[in-house]
Write a protein that holds these residues in place. Structure first.
Motif, mmCIF file in Angstrom:
data_model
loop_
_atom_site.group_PDB
_atom_site.id
_atom_site.type_symbol
_atom_site.label_atom_id
_atom_site.label_comp_id
_atom_site.label_asym_id
_atom_site.label_seq_id
_atom_site.Cartn_x
_atom_site.Cartn_y
_atom_site.Cartn_z
ATOM 1 N N TYR A 1 71.763 22.880 -11.012
ATOM 2 C CA TYR A 1 71.691 23.745 -9.827
ATOM 3 C C TYR A 1 71.004 25.072 -10.154
ATOM 4 C CZ TYR A 1 73.340 26.707 -5.981
ATOM 5 O OH TYR A 1 73.420 27.579 -4.922
ATOM 6 N N GLU A 2 71.351 25.654 -11.278
ATOM 7 C CA GLU A 2 70.753 26.929 -11.652
ATOM 8 C C GLU A 2 69.271 26.768 -11.964
ATOM 9 O OE1 GLU A 2 73.291 28.247 -14.794
ATOM 10 O OE2 GLU A 2 74.853 28.975 -13.429
ATOM 11 N N ALA A 3 68.880 25.622 -12.534
ATOM 12 C CA ALA A 3 67.458 25.358 -12.771
ATOM 13 C C ALA A 3 66.703 25.245 -11.446
ATOM 14 C CB ALA A 3 67.298 24.074 -13.585
ATOM 15 N N TYR A 4 67.315 24.568 -10.480
ATOM 16 C CA TYR A 4 66.703 24.465 -9.146
ATOM 17 C C TYR A 4 66.576 25.837 -8.491
ATOM 18 C CZ TYR A 4 67.432 24.537 -4.106
ATOM 19 O OH TYR A 4 67.403 24.886 -2.782
ATOM 20 N N ARG A 5 67.612 26.676 -8.603
ATOM 21 C CA ARG A 5 67.591 27.994 -7.973
ATOM 22 C C ARG A 5 66.500 28.881 -8.583
ATOM 23 N NH1 ARG A 5 72.009 29.794 -5.073
ATOM 24 N NH2 ARG A 5 70.676 31.624 -4.756
ATOM 25 N N LYS A 6 66.276 28.723 -9.894
ATOM 26 C CA LYS A 6 65.239 29.524 -10.542
ATOM 27 C C LYS A 6 63.841 29.110 -10.095
ATOM 28 C CE LYS A 6 67.791 30.646 -14.779
ATOM 29 N NZ LYS A 6 67.876 30.424 -16.257
ATOM 30 N N LYS A 7 63.670 27.827 -9.786
ATOM 31 C CA LYS A 7 62.351 27.340 -9.400
ATOM 32 C C LYS A 7 62.503 26.301 -8.295
ATOM 33 C CE LYS A 7 57.963 26.155 -11.594
ATOM 34 N NZ LYS A 7 57.315 25.753 -12.875
ATOM 35 N N PRO A 8 62.845 26.737 -7.074
ATOM 36 C CA PRO A 8 63.126 25.784 -5.987
ATOM 37 C C PRO A 8 61.921 24.953 -5.562
ATOM 38 C CG PRO A 8 63.092 28.041 -5.166
ATOM 39 C CD PRO A 8 63.049 28.140 -6.660
ATOM 40 N N ASP A 9 60.717 25.424 -5.858
ATOM 41 C CA ASP A 9 59.521 24.662 -5.498
ATOM 42 C C ASP A 9 58.965 23.889 -6.690
ATOM 43 O OD1 ASP A 9 58.798 26.891 -6.912
ATOM 44 O OD2 ASP A 9 57.062 27.400 -5.667
ATOM 45 N N GLY A 10 59.799 23.675 -7.693
ATOM 46 C CA GLY A 10 59.358 22.989 -8.895
ATOM 47 C C GLY A 10 59.427 21.479 -8.781
ATOM 48 N N ARG A 11 59.484 20.826 -9.928
ATOM 49 C CA ARG A 11 59.414 19.359 -9.980
ATOM 50 C C ARG A 11 60.787 18.711 -10.107
ATOM 51 N NH1 ARG A 11 54.245 17.554 -10.783
ATOM 52 N NH2 ARG A 11 54.926 15.691 -11.899
ATOM 53 N N LEU A 12 61.829 19.475 -9.801
ATOM 54 C CA LEU A 12 63.191 18.951 -9.712
ATOM 55 C C LEU A 12 63.531 18.740 -8.240
ATOM 56 C CD1 LEU A 12 66.180 18.402 -10.453
ATOM 57 C CD2 LEU A 12 66.488 20.886 -10.624
ATOM 58 N N LEU A 13 63.789 17.505 -7.860
ATOM 59 C CA LEU A 13 64.195 17.196 -6.494
ATOM 60 C C LEU A 13 65.694 17.400 -6.372
ATOM 61 C CD1 LEU A 13 63.463 16.058 -3.677
ATOM 62 C CD2 LEU A 13 63.939 13.775 -4.588
ATOM 63 N N TYR A 14 66.101 18.416 -5.626
ATOM 64 C CA TYR A 14 67.519 18.728 -5.461
ATOM 65 C C TYR A 14 67.899 18.444 -4.014
ATOM 66 C CZ TYR A 14 71.949 21.028 -6.500
ATOM 67 O OH TYR A 14 73.280 21.283 -6.720
ATOM 68 N N ASP A 15 68.544 17.304 -3.803
ATOM 69 C CA ASP A 15 68.905 16.831 -2.461
ATOM 70 C C ASP A 15 70.374 17.165 -2.208
ATOM 71 O OD1 ASP A 15 69.370 15.520 -0.109
ATOM 72 O OD2 ASP A 15 68.733 13.541 -0.808
#
Length: 528
Positions: A236-250
């Motif tokens: 979750y923290e990785a997604y928050r740091k880069k929400p437009d990155g290559r981690l799909l957080y559904d």
């Protein structure tokens, strides 16, 4: 309601293998149980959207997302979706082959599939494994692809390389394997104390070796407890740091940040938002579960409304502690400090925490923890602990030290004599303070807790081990007030540094009350 980064709508058919995969899956996978058992498997609309974006590609056939996390409420259908993905990655058209004459992508199967269902224990993999077996048993895929469905491993009858297997922290060969797809289920339970962090790091390294061929990790989780520092929180923290990155957080959760759990209409609305099109969910039954006095507020929020919430009995909320960080004024040699010591010999850890007198800044001096190595018997290094305490005496001006004497009576007694002898005024410096004396311990715990919540006269240097121990502490009530302890007697989540911090902060108060704090006065210019 979608609080992750799953894009609106669906990808263009020319930019996702998901359309072909959905047709394949609903042909070769069957419903494993219920009144429709044996019938062709059907995904919900939300599950289809997840698959379409998970298998989205660019104009060169490369994944848009290198990894994915599915965070949904308990009972939404995460496990069946993960099981279906395991089968798709095992025998389905899950890798880009080419674009046809009309520009649509064509998928192909993985040549040497190794699908790993990962967890911190073998029992934790059972739900996904059993779902995979049920979806394949008596399905068209079982015969067409010549599959042997074992109790733990699924492979090809012909002996062709490739399998679906469970793995845990104790699995032989976990390090160095070359998985083509990894499923990580319920990563909110994956924490340091049960080996979850280590398992994740090994799998992540393994998958990266073949990421160029399309290997990926997909994890599922409920809303996590932010005090536990789980793999789910890391993601979750990785997604928050880069929400437009290559981690799909559904992630789909109840729309309101604060829901009155006694307001049945508000609870029902939140549940319908969180569960979306999972029509099999008994919303009224969930409302009753939330109203059950045995269901804590944090459980209702995290598991049913899919909202991040700390445990109700957590002593120090992580945001409160994080808000006390002070990086601008580091602890320096010669600073006046108070010290707290909490020691053990075998099962628990041993900690020394300092607290600067002038501003209440807490910092970790020493921590000795059981590494949980099954190959060797662990014991606290008493000589090293003694060395660290004496080094602190030589580095700082220790004005007051509170020490738990349990198992350490002789060492603490020696410190008391030596520190007094070294003090130029011959004052007592080291004092015994037993956490077993409930009244004085409750008062000390309340002193630090109140100061932290007011954000006054206390701060810390950001040490992650101290933060972890603070976050591990939960409260329990005694006639004298609230004490703190581990979440259970057998828990590996230690709190000794938290106890030492309480003692250090209490020792600071005693030192100040005794007039030991040297006040720095600014020079004033006098004119005559």
């Amino acid at each position: 309601m979608q609080t992750g980064n799953l894009p609106d709508g669906v990808p263009h058919p020319q930019r996702s293998l998901g359309y072909q995969i959905l047709r394949w899956a609903e042909t070769y996978i069957v419903q494993p149980d219920g009144e429709n058992a044996g019938q062709p498997w059907q995904f919900t609309v939300e599950q289809k959207r997840h698959i379409l974006w998970l298998y989205a590609i660019d104009d060169k056939g490369r994944w848009l997302y290198d990894t994915a996390c599915l965070r949904r409420a308990k009972g939404w259908g995460k496990t069946p979706l993960l099981a279906a993905l395991c089968i798709i990655e095992f025998i389905g058209p899950c890798r880009f082959s080419h674009f046809d004459e009309n520009g649509f992508p064509v998928g192909k199967a993985v040549g040497l599939p190794l699908i790993q269902i990962a967890a911190t224990s073998i029992d934790q993999t059972a739900n996904t494994r059993d779902m995979v077996r049920g979806m394949l048993a008596n399905s068209p895929a079982e015969e067409v692809y010549d599959i042997e469905i074992g109790k733990e491993r699924i492979q090809f009858r012909s002996g062709r390389p490739g399998r679906i297997e469970p793995v845990t922290s104790s699995s032989r060969g976990l390090e160095g394997a070359r998985p083509t797809f990894c499923v990580l289920d319920e990563t909110h339970h994956w924490v340091s104390s049960n080996g979850g962090i280590s398992v994740f790091e090994v799998l992540d390294r393994n998958v990266r070796k073949t990421a160029g061929q399309g290997s990926r990790i997909v994890e599922s989780t409920n809303a996590f407890n932010p005090n536990e520092e789980s793999v789910a929180q890391r993601t979750y923290e990785a997604y928050r740091k880069k929400p437009d990155g290559r981690l799909l957080y559904d992630c789909v959760e109840a729309d309101s940040d604060e829901i009155d759990l006694k307001d049945l209409e508000a609870v029902e609305l939140g549940l319908r938002q969180a569960y979306g099109d999972s029509t099999w969910v008994d919303i009224q039954g969930l409302i009753e579960a939330i109203q059950d006095p045995r269901t804590t507020v944090s459980q209702a929020y995290r598991f049913y409304l899919n909202k991040i919430q700390e445990s109700a009995d957590t002593w120090m909320a992580r945001p409160i502690w994080d808000g006390l960080l002070d990086e601008n004024d580091p602890i320096k040699p010669g600073d006046q400090i108070a010290v707290g010591f909490d020691g053990s010999l075998y099962s628990d850890s041993t900690a020394i925490v300092g607290c600067r007198l002038r501003d209440g800044k807490l910092f970790l001096i020493h921590l000795d923890e059981d590494p949980h190595d099954p190959l060797r018997e662990w014991q606290v290094d008493t000589l090293l602990v003694d060395k660290r305490m004496r080094a602190a005496r030589d580095t700082y001006r220790i004005e007051w030290a509170y020490c738990d004497p349990s198992y350490w009576q002789n060492v603490v007694g020696t410190w008391a004599l030596d520190f007094k002898e070294r003090d130029k005024d011959g004052r007592d410096i080291v004092f015994e303070f037993s956490p077993q004396r409930a009244k004085q311990m409750c008062e000390a715990i309340e002193r630090l807790h109140t100061a932290a919540h007011l954000g006054e006269d206390v701060c810390h240097d950001g040490n992650p081990d101290l933060a972890r121990h603070i976050g591990n502490a939960v409260t329990y009530e005694v006639p004298q007030g609230l004490l703190i302890r581990k979440e259970s007697k057998r828990s590996r989540k230690k709190i000794d540094a938290a106890i030492a911090a309480v003692l250090a902060y209490e020792a600071r108060a005693e030192a100040i009350a005794d007039g030991r704090m040297r006040v720095r006065r600014k020079a004033r210019l006098r004119s005559y």
